[in-house]
Motif scaffolding. Structure first.
Motif, PDB file in Angstrom:
ATOM      1  N   LEU A  83      28.050  39.998 -41.707  1.00 37.53           N
ATOM      2  CA  LEU A  83      28.295  40.494 -40.354  1.00 37.53           C
ATOM      3  C   LEU A  83      29.279  39.607 -39.602  1.00 37.53           C
ATOM      4  CD1 LEU A  83      24.649  41.410 -39.284  1.00 37.53           C
ATOM      5  CD2 LEU A  83      26.480  43.008 -39.852  1.00 37.53           C
ATOM      6  N   CYS A  93      23.952  47.345 -35.597  1.00 31.82           N
ATOM      7  CA  CYS A  93      23.356  48.064 -36.715  1.00 31.82           C
ATOM      8  C   CYS A  93      22.658  49.291 -36.151  1.00 31.82           C
ATOM      9  CB  CYS A  93      22.369  47.172 -37.465  1.00 31.82           C
ATOM     10  SG  CYS A  93      23.171  45.926 -38.499  1.00 31.82           S
ATOM     11  N   CYS A  94      23.313  50.438 -36.279  1.00 29.78           N
ATOM     12  CA  CYS A  94      22.816  51.643 -35.615  1.00 29.78           C
ATOM     13  C   CYS A  94      21.526  52.157 -36.229  1.00 29.78           C
ATOM     14  CB  CYS A  94      23.890  52.725 -35.618  1.00 29.78           C
ATOM     15  SG  CYS A  94      24.529  53.172 -37.259  1.00 29.78           S
ATOM     16  N   GLU A  95      21.307  51.898 -37.516  1.00 30.62           N
ATOM     17  CA  GLU A  95      20.113  52.443 -38.158  1.00 30.62           C
ATOM     18  C   GLU A  95      18.849  51.709 -37.728  1.00 30.62           C
ATOM     19  OE1 GLU A  95      18.875  54.358 -42.425  1.00 30.62           O
ATOM     20  OE2 GLU A  95      20.722  53.214 -42.244  1.00 30.62           O
ATOM     21  N   SER A  96      18.943  50.402 -37.555  1.00 24.53           N
ATOM     22  CA  SER A  96      17.790  49.617 -37.113  1.00 24.53           C
ATOM     23  C   SER A  96      17.829  49.326 -35.619  1.00 24.53           C
ATOM     24  CB  SER A  96      17.723  48.298 -37.891  1.00 24.53           C
ATOM     25  OG  SER A  96      18.911  47.542 -37.705  1.00 24.53           O
ATOM     26  N   CYS A 130      25.139  57.980 -36.431  1.00 24.14           N
ATOM     27  CA  CYS A 130      24.847  56.870 -37.336  1.00 24.14           C
ATOM     28  C   CYS A 130      24.568  57.419 -38.729  1.00 24.14           C
ATOM     29  CB  CYS A 130      23.639  56.088 -36.826  1.00 24.14           C
ATOM     30  SG  CYS A 130      23.182  54.674 -37.864  1.00 24.14           S
ATOM     31  N   GLY A 134      25.266  51.484 -45.665  1.00 23.78           N
ATOM     32  CA  GLY A 134      25.966  50.295 -45.199  1.00 23.78           C
ATOM     33  C   GLY A 134      25.362  49.030 -45.773  1.00 23.78           C
ATOM     34  N   GLN A 136      23.131  45.583 -46.185  1.00 23.50           N
ATOM     35  CA  GLN A 136      21.718  45.291 -46.001  1.00 23.50           C
ATOM     36  C   GLN A 136      21.553  44.049 -45.128  1.00 23.50           C
ATOM     37  OE1 GLN A 136      18.803  46.914 -47.533  1.00 23.50           O
ATOM     38  NE2 GLN A 136      20.339  48.539 -47.708  1.00 23.50           N
ATOM     39  N   VAL A 137      20.713  44.152 -44.112  1.00 21.08           N
ATOM     40  CA  VAL A 137      20.396  43.027 -43.237  1.00 21.08           C
ATOM     41  C   VAL A 137      18.882  42.934 -43.141  1.00 21.08           C
ATOM     42  CG1 VAL A 137      20.660  42.000 -40.955  1.00 21.08           C
ATOM     43  CG2 VAL A 137      22.503  43.396 -41.913  1.00 21.08           C
ATOM     44  N   SER A 141      18.896  48.692 -44.267  1.00 21.94           N
ATOM     45  CA  SER A 141      20.297  49.093 -44.168  1.00 21.94           C
ATOM     46  C   SER A 141      20.734  49.076 -42.712  1.00 21.94           C
ATOM     47  CB  SER A 141      20.498  50.487 -44.764  1.00 21.94           C
ATOM     48  OG  SER A 141      19.751  51.448 -44.055  1.00 21.94           O
ATOM     49  N   CYS A 142      21.971  48.664 -42.499  1.00 22.07           N
ATOM     50  CA  CYS A 142      22.504  48.528 -41.147  1.00 22.07           C
ATOM     51  C   CYS A 142      22.931  49.878 -40.577  1.00 22.07           C
ATOM     52  CB  CYS A 142      23.698  47.571 -41.177  1.00 22.07           C
ATOM     53  SG  CYS A 142      24.311  47.073 -39.563  1.00 22.07           S
ATOM     54  N   TYR A 144      26.116  52.896 -40.561  1.00 17.35           N
ATOM     55  CA  TYR A 144      27.549  52.746 -40.321  1.00 17.35           C
ATOM     56  C   TYR A 144      28.093  53.988 -39.630  1.00 17.35           C
ATOM     57  CZ  TYR A 144      28.231  55.825 -44.361  1.00 17.35           C
ATOM     58  OH  TYR A 144      28.212  56.889 -45.223  1.00 17.35           O
TER      59      TYR A 144
END
Length: 240
Positions: A83, A93-96, A130, A134, A136-137, A141-142, A144
């Motif tokens: 990042l 990170c739009c997913e989380s 979103c 993307g 991994q954090v 998954s972050c 994208y």
């Protein structure tokens, strides 16, 4: 806790101590010219809402239009993470629904937090979508943005954080296009449709109406954020 550097609405830098609530114009002893936030004291939503009108306005817009739960969690990211590669200041990170700020990058400040909040606002209001996947954090998954959505969100973020403000209207529009194009080159270097994505962003995503004044005129959204229970307000800091 260390002092942090911010920019007033007039463009003048000042320094804020989140531990004491004090703010001063003069650079406190021990703060280097280059460092804005240290690794040990990354910018926080609470501190930035107390000192930066753009953060207040964007956080308020998210709460007002998407609900309190839509406010992203803000945390620091290490310099060794993807990042923060290539001198980046942070990522949303739009997913989380998390914002990561690269405290090890010297120029990172509340303005970078406002930039990432812009992306969160665009996503929660469905201006952008979103996509799953993307990088991994923390084993998640972050997410994208597709190239068209990335160009759209970057143009709006540059507008709201005033990256191009103070220029003639035509020059500001050219500057906003540059930010959208730069993001596409950085994230999708092999995409052959950059010009089309930028044109779409200019035509469909340039802030208009209430959005055009979101960070430039205050208003209900800013008051909504400032007045939230448990969040710092402008009155929490000793005004300079």
């Amino acid at each position: 806790m260390a002092w942090t550097e911010h920019t007033s609405s007039s463009g003048r830098p000042f320094f804020y101590n989140p531990a004491t609530g004090a703010s001063v114009w003069e650079r406190p002893a021990g703060i280097s010219e280059a460092r804005v936030f240290s690794r040990d004291t990354p910018p926080t939503l609470r501190a930035c809402m107390a000192t930066d009108r753009r953060v207040r306005a964007l956080a308020g817009a998210i709460v007002r239009r998407c609900g309190v739960d839509a406010l992203p969690r803000v945390q620091a990211a290490g310099a060794d993470t993807s990042l923060c590669a290539d001198g980046r200041g942070g990522a949303f990170c739009c997913e989380s629904n998390r914002i990561f700020l690269c405290a090890s990058t010297a120029w990172v400040s509340c303005r970078e937090l406002a930039y990432e909040l812009s992306h969160a606002y665009n996503t929660c209001t469905h201006v952008t979508r979103c996509a799953h996947g993307g990088i991994q954090v923390d084993d998640a998954s972050c997410g994208y943005l597709s190239p068209p959505d990335l160009a759209c969100s970057e143009l709006r973020a540059a507008y709201w954080t005033e990256r191009c403000a103070g220029r003639a209207e035509r020059d500001e529009a050219r500057c906003l296009k540059w930010h959208a194009a730069w993001a596409l080159r950085a994230c999708y270097p092999s995409d052959e449709h950059h010009p089309a994505h930028v044109r779409h962003a200019v035509q469909e995503c340039t802030p208009r109406g209430a959005d055009a004044n979101l960070t430039r005129g205050g208003g209900d959204d800013e008051q909504e954020a400032v007045g939230r229970p448990g969040e710092a307000t402008a009155a929490d800091a000793k005004r300079v």
